[in-house]
Design an enzyme around this catalytic site. Structure first.
Site, PDB file in Angstrom:
ATOM      1  N   SER A 173      33.698  34.584  32.798  1.00 18.15           N
ATOM      2  CA  SER A 173      34.931  34.063  32.184  1.00 18.15           C
ATOM      3  C   SER A 173      34.539  33.184  30.999  1.00 18.15           C
ATOM      4  O   SER A 173      33.420  32.641  30.979  1.00 18.15           O
ATOM      5  CB  SER A 173      35.677  33.205  33.206  1.00 18.15           C
ATOM      6  OG  SER A 173      36.707  32.452  32.579  1.00 18.15           O
TER       7      SER A 173
ATOM      8  N   TYR B 272      35.451  26.577  39.594  1.00 15.64           N
ATOM      9  CA  TYR B 272      35.561  27.864  38.877  1.00 15.64           C
ATOM     10  C   TYR B 272      34.599  27.892  37.689  1.00 15.64           C
ATOM     11  O   TYR B 272      33.813  28.832  37.537  1.00 15.64           O
ATOM     12  CB  TYR B 272      37.012  28.049  38.418  1.00 15.64           C
ATOM     13  CG  TYR B 272      37.309  29.402  37.809  1.00 15.64           C
ATOM     14  CD1 TYR B 272      37.424  30.531  38.618  1.00 15.64           C
ATOM     15  CD2 TYR B 272      37.489  29.552  36.439  1.00 15.64           C
ATOM     16  CE1 TYR B 272      37.717  31.772  38.060  1.00 15.64           C
ATOM     17  CE2 TYR B 272      37.778  30.780  35.880  1.00 15.64           C
ATOM     18  CZ  TYR B 272      37.895  31.895  36.699  1.00 15.64           C
ATOM     19  OH  TYR B 272      38.170  33.129  36.151  1.00 15.64           O
TER      20      TYR B 272
HETATM   21  N1  LIG Z   1      42.874  36.714  34.509  1.00 13.65           N
HETATM   22  C1  LIG Z   1      42.153  35.986  33.696  1.00 13.65           C
HETATM   23  O1  LIG Z   1      42.686  35.391  32.751  1.00 13.65           O
HETATM   24  C2  LIG Z   1      40.654  35.918  33.865  1.00 13.65           C
HETATM   25  C3  LIG Z   1      39.907  35.412  32.789  1.00 13.65           C
HETATM   26  C4  LIG Z   1      38.519  35.388  32.889  1.00 13.65           C
HETATM   27  C5  LIG Z   1      37.891  35.889  34.005  1.00 13.65           C
HETATM   28  N2  LIG Z   1      38.641  36.382  35.047  1.00 13.65           N
HETATM   29  C6  LIG Z   1      37.895  36.924  36.194  1.00 13.65           C
HETATM   30  O2  LIG Z   1      38.208  38.295  36.344  1.00 13.65           O
HETATM   31  C7  LIG Z   1      37.970  38.681  37.705  1.00 13.65           C
HETATM   32  C8  LIG Z   1      39.162  39.499  38.182  1.00 13.65           C
HETATM   33  O3  LIG Z   1      40.287  38.635  38.273  1.00 13.65           O
HETATM   34  P1  LIG Z   1      41.772  39.081  37.877  1.00 13.65           P
HETATM   35  O4  LIG Z   1      42.188  38.252  36.752  1.00 13.65           O
HETATM   36  O5  LIG Z   1      41.846  40.556  37.783  1.00 13.65           O
HETATM   37  O6  LIG Z   1      42.565  38.486  39.136  1.00 13.65           O
HETATM   38  P2  LIG Z   1      43.131  39.123  40.492  1.00 13.65           P
HETATM   39  O7  LIG Z   1      43.514  37.957  41.314  1.00 13.65           O
HETATM   40  O8  LIG Z   1      44.136  40.150  40.161  1.00 13.65           O
HETATM   41  O9  LIG Z   1      41.849  39.826  41.111  1.00 13.65           O
HETATM   42  C9  LIG Z   1      40.885  39.146  41.862  1.00 13.65           C
HETATM   43  C10 LIG Z   1      40.339  40.106  42.876  1.00 13.65           C
HETATM   44  O10 LIG Z   1      39.296  39.468  43.631  1.00 13.65           O
HETATM   45  C11 LIG Z   1      39.482  39.795  44.996  1.00 13.65           C
HETATM   46  N3  LIG Z   1      38.902  38.779  45.854  1.00 13.65           N
HETATM   47  C12 LIG Z   1      39.116  37.444  45.803  1.00 13.65           C
HETATM   48  N4  LIG Z   1      38.422  36.837  46.786  1.00 13.65           N
HETATM   49  C13 LIG Z   1      37.766  37.802  47.459  1.00 13.65           C
HETATM   50  C14 LIG Z   1      36.908  37.800  48.578  1.00 13.65           C
HETATM   51  N5  LIG Z   1      36.554  36.665  49.219  1.00 13.65           N
HETATM   52  N6  LIG Z   1      36.417  38.987  49.012  1.00 13.65           N
HETATM   53  C15 LIG Z   1      36.752  40.130  48.397  1.00 13.65           C
HETATM   54  N7  LIG Z   1      37.558  40.192  47.328  1.00 13.65           N
HETATM   55  C16 LIG Z   1      38.072  39.045  46.872  1.00 13.65           C
HETATM   56  C17 LIG Z   1      40.991  39.860  45.161  1.00 13.65           C
HETATM   57  O11 LIG Z   1      41.344  40.566  46.322  1.00 13.65           O
HETATM   58  C18 LIG Z   1      41.392  40.565  43.871  1.00 13.65           C
HETATM   59  O12 LIG Z   1      41.292  41.968  44.037  1.00 13.65           O
HETATM   60  C19 LIG Z   1      37.774  37.383  38.485  1.00 13.65           C
HETATM   61  O13 LIG Z   1      36.391  37.195  38.739  1.00 13.65           O
HETATM   62  C20 LIG Z   1      38.261  36.310  37.530  1.00 13.65           C
HETATM   63  O14 LIG Z   1      37.626  35.079  37.727  1.00 13.65           O
HETATM   64  C21 LIG Z   1      40.001  36.396  34.996  1.00 13.65           C
END
Ligand SMILES: NC(=O)c1ccc[n+]([C@@H]2O[C@H](COP(=O)([O-])OP(=O)(O)OC[C@H]3O[C@@H](n4cnc5c(N)ncnc54)[C@H](O)[C@@H]3O)[C@@H](O)[C@H]2O)c1
Length: 250
Positions: free
Chosen positions: A138, A151
């Site tokens: 991120s 985070y």
């Molecule tokens: N959305 C944003 O703005 C953003 C920005 C930068 C990075 N990210 C990163 O992108 C990645 C995906 O996130 P997203 O935005 O698609 O959110 P999201 O919440 O839609 O997806 C997160 C996923 O992680 C899974 N997960 C969480 N804890 C878990 C566990 N203990 N065991 C198994 N699976 C688990 C959830 O079930 C979900 O499928 C994450 O690592 C997040 O930190 C997101």
């Protein structure tokens, strides 16, 4: 059909970016092992993708679950060509307000899980001719967000881990890190809860980018598929911000 006869393991596959990445790999003919916590969402995704996808429910912070994911991959498809690691949680709270167990859980889910997955998967990846791993960190690895200490620390750890893994396992496995900015997924709406006016925070996060919109999960899938492809065969140990230009403003 860029990934015909190739097998990819995608974590966080039932939601947001991981789901878009899984769907994009499927459109390009890949065999898929999908990881997530939501049984119904996993079953729906497998139904949508078809017989070349399997879902295994579990918690990525559990080391043995990561081994099971790799074992299932080899049992079903006989090979593992790549990983897209996306599972992540926020662990919101200032250092003084965050419970120690919530700090530890955030580090476990976001950072330790990738160590466990690499530990289980690298021996299989090393057997393949052009294996790759893309780790979802991120921009929080480089910039602060209110009430996001766990985070931010876990995401910075992923940047270091992916570079070290690329050095130690090159040239046989290419390992890269992506650092998304604000992307329209359930997680960004949860993250906004740390701001005084959550709805406004999400809206402004999009407007604040040079492209003046939130990223879409498909924007991220485009980069992940490129990094997994042979077109990226000279790219390893790299860290890509994909953020609509927001980091360029700092
Ligand atoms: N959305 C944003 O703005 C953003 C920005 C930068 C990075 N990210 C990163 O992108 C990645 C995906 O996130 P997203 O935005 O698609 O959110 P999201 O919440 O839609 O997806 C997160 C996923 O992680 C899974 N997960 C969480 N804890 C878990 C566990 N203990 N065991 C198994 N699976 C688990 C959830 O079930 C979900 O499928 C994450 O690592 C997040 O930190 C997101």
């Amino acid at each position: 059909m860029k990934f015909l006869n190739k097998t990819f393991l995608v974590t966080g596959a039932t939601s947001g970016m991981g789901k878009a990445i899984a769907q994009a790999f499927a459109r390009e003919g890949a065999n898929l092992i999908l990881s997530g916590r939501n049984e119904k969402a996993g079953a729906d995704l497998v139904n949508e993708i078809g017989s070349n996808a399997f879902f295994l429910k579990g918690d990525v912070s559990n080391q043995s679950y990561n081994q099971e994911l790799v074992d299932l991959t080899i049992k079903k498809f006989g090979q593992l060509d790549g990983i897209s690691a996306n599972a992540g949680i926020l662990g919101l709270g200032s250092i003084t307000s965050l419970k120690t167990e919530d700090w530890l859980q955030t580090i476990d889910v976001n950072l330790n899980s990738v160590f466990y997955l690499l530990k289980a998967a690298l021996p299989e990846l090393e057997k393949r001719p052009s294996a790759s791993v893309t780790i979802n960190s991120s921009i929080a690895a480089f910039k602060t967000f209110p009430n996001h200490p766990a985070y931010c620390a876990s995401k910075a750890g992923l940047v270091a881990l992916s570079k070290q893994a690329a050095v130690d396992y090159g040239p046989s496995v290419r390992i890269n890190c992506i650092c998304p900015g604000p992307v329209d997924t359930p997680l960004i709406h949860d993250s906004a809860a740390a701001f005084p006016n959550p709805e406004k925070a999400v809206e402004e996060a999009g407007k604040n980018t040079l492209i003046q919109r939130l990223g879409t999960p498909q924007d991220i899938a485009n980069l992940v598929l490129f990094l997994a492809s042979d077109e990226a065969s000279w790219i390893t140990g790299s860290v890509y911000t994909i953020d609509g230009g927001v980091m360029a403003k700092r």
